[in-house]
Design a protein around this motif. Structure first.
Motif, PDB file in Angstrom:
ATOM      1  N   ILE A 216       0.898  -1.156   0.000  1.00 38.97           N
ATOM      2  CA  ILE A 216       0.000   0.000   0.000  1.00 38.97           C
ATOM      3  C   ILE A 216       0.931   1.198   0.000  1.00 38.97           C
ATOM      4  O   ILE A 216       1.403   1.654   1.042  1.00 38.97           O
ATOM      5  CB  ILE A 216      -0.931   0.001   1.226  1.00 38.97           C
ATOM      6  CG1 ILE A 216      -1.680  -1.331   1.313  1.00 38.97           C
ATOM      7  CG2 ILE A 216      -1.905   1.165   1.146  1.00 38.97           C
ATOM      8  CD1 ILE A 216      -2.592  -1.635   0.139  1.00 38.97           C
ATOM      9  N   PRO A 218       2.651   4.873  -0.477  1.00 38.67           N
ATOM     10  CA  PRO A 218       2.441   6.319  -0.510  1.00 38.67           C
ATOM     11  C   PRO A 218       3.135   6.915  -1.726  1.00 38.67           C
ATOM     12  O   PRO A 218       4.280   6.557  -2.045  1.00 38.67           O
ATOM     13  CB  PRO A 218       3.086   6.796   0.793  1.00 38.67           C
ATOM     14  CG  PRO A 218       4.147   5.778   1.077  1.00 38.67           C
ATOM     15  CD  PRO A 218       3.651   4.476   0.525  1.00 38.67           C
ATOM     16  N   GLU A 233      -0.156  13.949  -1.467  1.00 36.92           N
ATOM     17  CA  GLU A 233       0.108  12.524  -1.328  1.00 36.92           C
ATOM     18  C   GLU A 233      -1.158  11.710  -1.553  1.00 36.92           C
ATOM     19  O   GLU A 233      -2.269  12.180  -1.329  1.00 36.92           O
ATOM     20  CB  GLU A 233       0.694  12.212   0.049  1.00 36.92           C
ATOM     21  CG  GLU A 233      -0.238  12.483   1.203  1.00 36.92           C
ATOM     22  CD  GLU A 233       0.426  12.205   2.536  1.00 36.92           C
ATOM     23  OE1 GLU A 233       0.436  11.028   2.959  1.00 36.92           O
ATOM     24  OE2 GLU A 233       0.938  13.162   3.146  1.00 36.92           O
ATOM     25  N   TYR A 235      -2.361   7.161  -1.958  1.00 33.97           N
ATOM     26  CA  TYR A 235      -1.929   5.777  -1.745  1.00 33.97           C
ATOM     27  C   TYR A 235      -2.465   4.892  -2.860  1.00 33.97           C
ATOM     28  O   TYR A 235      -3.552   5.119  -3.381  1.00 33.97           O
ATOM     29  CB  TYR A 235      -2.412   5.270  -0.385  1.00 33.97           C
ATOM     30  CG  TYR A 235      -1.670   5.899   0.759  1.00 33.97           C
ATOM     31  CD1 TYR A 235      -0.612   5.248   1.372  1.00 33.97           C
ATOM     32  CD2 TYR A 235      -2.003   7.172   1.202  1.00 33.97           C
ATOM     33  CE1 TYR A 235       0.089   5.838   2.419  1.00 33.97           C
ATOM     34  CE2 TYR A 235      -1.303   7.782   2.240  1.00 33.97           C
ATOM     35  CZ  TYR A 235      -0.265   7.109   2.838  1.00 33.97           C
ATOM     36  OH  TYR A 235       0.440   7.702   3.854  1.00 33.97           O
TER      37      TYR A 235
END
Length: 587
Positions: A216, A218, A233, A235
């Motif tokens: 997962i 970033p 940001e 994910y």
């Protein structure tokens, strides 16, 4: 137990009547009945419980406590005389013998009422996000996000993928968006970059001999906010497979995602594998978009030969696409409003007419006189049909405008869309190259690391604009969830692919040194994809704004108004990293 809590605020039922319990949570509100009777709602992470105050002493004890203070309540559970069927604990109440303040709220007024925080101004919500998250409606979306991520991790592990984290501080790389740069203290004048994606690292893992990777991940991109994109940001469920083809990637995604959407989604129906596959060219020609919402039944029709010679300047000699809506019942006011919405979204004007017993009415109908029979036959029109028309100087321009027409009318007319499901599709066969709108030069269309269909032979013998790549997008309900590709793992093919856009072997080695060198040591064929977690959760929650499903999002201007970021730093910090701030030059 925390603070000697015996139960949480969503746990007590009739079978607990008569028991002495201790609850902790936030003092939500007091319904004051008299000097010796009041009803307190106590809220914690799990739910709510009613506390009934039946003495003047207890009423005096609660009086100086501000709402949203954290308190501990010890008392006896009893059956409520007037039950609340909307509350899981609505059959009981607690009569307290002791109330303690655990964390005092010193503010007499809140910036917004907790249970109605979503009605507040967004910047106020983000400034006081810790209060906003106390709203069960807001909190539940973050809880759901956690469950979705946990399910994705479990499914990927079951499919034989290994979770591996990749670096956050890395080198700047030309990946299509602006990098966030981090100055180096020990290496004056040099900068790290936050990764736009783990693209190179995951391919290097394949070259290192790992077979199936995921994380997962970033990702950081300095780009503007959109409804489905958070600035700063985000994910993604990043994955890569060695010795894999496009079909292998499709097989994993089609096995992992539908159960997650069916289990957690607002809609309980999701596409079954195999997902519909549509080539890029077909998607643009039939749907006017490379991320079509297949829940919408409308399609584009070619109409250049039918309408291009009519006596109307907006159409004459142009490329034309039409969208036909059967049995149209909407008003002229509806049409005018929709046309304006399309103009705002696309920047282009659109036109229309209706079919009435073999004749045309409204819109541009007067310019089509004498051509009714030909147009009716060419577009397969019936009585009561509505025809929306989009035109452009190029076919692509007409397609894109018609795509906005299709999406806008489709979403507004219930008969044109089946809303209650998740409809997936793969967009495949993207062009490898395109002519850049700004540069006018040959550029990569999608992903420079993709394997061209036909390999070296295609690069050497074909017109670059006729070369397709093993690239694919995953689309759900008109939202692009991810892009992926079979990677170009052959250094010689890579050099040739970059040479066509004017980058030399030295340029490739300089920009991608690790990957280029690693592939020279025997790299496996590999492929991957990276569905966006934030967009996925947004779809599953039925939210239109991605900020609603991120715990601490930035605002539209890429500011964290709660923490005050971005912020100024002192001169010593700047000196440590060899940076000096100068005034911007006046133009």
């Amino acid at each position: 137990m925390i603070q000697s809590r015996t139960h949480n605020c969503n746990e007590l039922r009739l079978e607990h009547a008569g028991q002495t319990v201790t609850l902790v949570g936030w003092y939500e509100n007091l319904r004051h009945v008299s000097k010796n009777l009041g009803f307190v709602i106590l809220r914690d992470f799990y739910g709510k419980t009613q506390i009934v105050l039946e003495t003047e002493e207890m009423m005096q004890q609660i009086a100086p406590i501000n709402c949203e203070s954290t308190i501990s309540v010890t008392g006896v559970v009893r059956e409520r005389s007037s039950k609340n069927k909307d509350l899981p604990t609505g059959e009981i109440e607690v009569v307290p013998s002791e109330i303690k303040v655990l964390g005092k709220c010193i503010h007499n007024e809140l910036p917004f009422e907790i249970n109605f925080s979503r009605q507040a101004d967004e910047n106020v919500r983000l400034r006081y996000r810790y209060l906003d998250l106390r709203n069960p409606e807001v909190k539940d979306k973050i809880v759901l996000r956690s469950k979705i991520v946990s399910e994705l991790r479990r499914s990927m592990t079951e499919e034989g993928f290994m979770e591996i984290t990749t670096p956050i501080l890395t080198a700047s790389s030309p990946e299509g968006a602006r990098d966030y740069l981090v100055p180096s203290r020990n290496h004056p004048g040099k900068f790290y970059a936050l990764p736009q994606a783990p693209q190179q690292f995951k391919q290097l893992l394949m070259a290192s001999g790992f077979d199936r990777y995921f994380q997962i991940a970033p990702c950081f991109r300095d780009e503007d906010a959109r409804a489905d994109r958070s600035p700063g940001e985000f994910y993604q469920l990043d994955m890569e497979m060695s010795f894999a083809t496009q079909e292998d990637v499709f097989g994993v995604i089609e096995k992992v995602l539908p159960p997650v959407f069916e289990k957690f989604g607002t809609y309980k129906t999701a596409s079954k594998p195999p997902f519909t596959r549509i080539s890029f060219n077909e998607a643009m020609d039939v749907y006017g978009s490379d991320k079509p919402d297949l829940r919408i039944s409308l399609k584009l029709s070619e109409a250049s030969s039918l309408l291009g010679d009519c006596d109307f300047d907006g159409l004459r000699g142009r490329k034309i696409k039409a969208v036909v809506i059967n049995d149209f019942k909407e008003t002229r006011k509806f049409i005018d409003k929709t046309v304006e919405e399309i103009r705002v979204q696309s920047g282009k004007g659109t036109y229309w007419f209706k079919v009435d017993n073999g004749a045309f009415t409204g819109g541009i109908s007067k310019f089509l006189a004498g051509k009714e029979a030909e147009i009716i036959d060419g577009l397969g029109l019936k009585n009561g049909d509505f025809v929306a028309v989009a035109a452009g100087d190029t076919l692509l321009e007409a397609q894109k405008t018609a795509g906005v027409v299709r999406k806008t009318y489709g979403n507004k007319i219930d008969a044109c869309i089946d809303r209650e499901k998740y409809e997936f599709c793969w967009i495949v066969d993207f062009p490898m190259y395109e002519i850049g709108e700004e540069s006018g030069e040959l550029e990569f269309c999608h992903n420079p690391f993709s394997m061209p269909q036909g390999g070296m032979k295609a690069l050497e013998e074909k017109d670059p604009l006729d070369i397709y790549a093993y690239q694919y997008d995953l689309v759900c309900n008109g939202i692009e969830l991810s892009s992926g590709a079979v990677r170009n793992h052959d250094p010689e093919i890579m050099i040739k692919a970059f040479d066509l856009v004017g980058l030399t072997k030295d340029d490739v080695e300089a920009k991608f040194p690790a990957m280029y060198q690693a592939f020279g040591y025997g790299a496996p064929p590999h492929a991957g994809i990276a569905p966006g977690v934030d967009r996925m959760v947004m779809l599953l929650c039925g939210e239109e704004s991605i900020r609603e499903i991120i715990p601490f999002p930035m605002n539209k201007n890429a500011q964290d108004v709660m923490m005050g970021a971005p912020s100024f730093v002192d001169e010593k910090q700047l000196k440590d990293v060899h940076i000096k701030i100068t005034e911007a030059e006046e133009k």
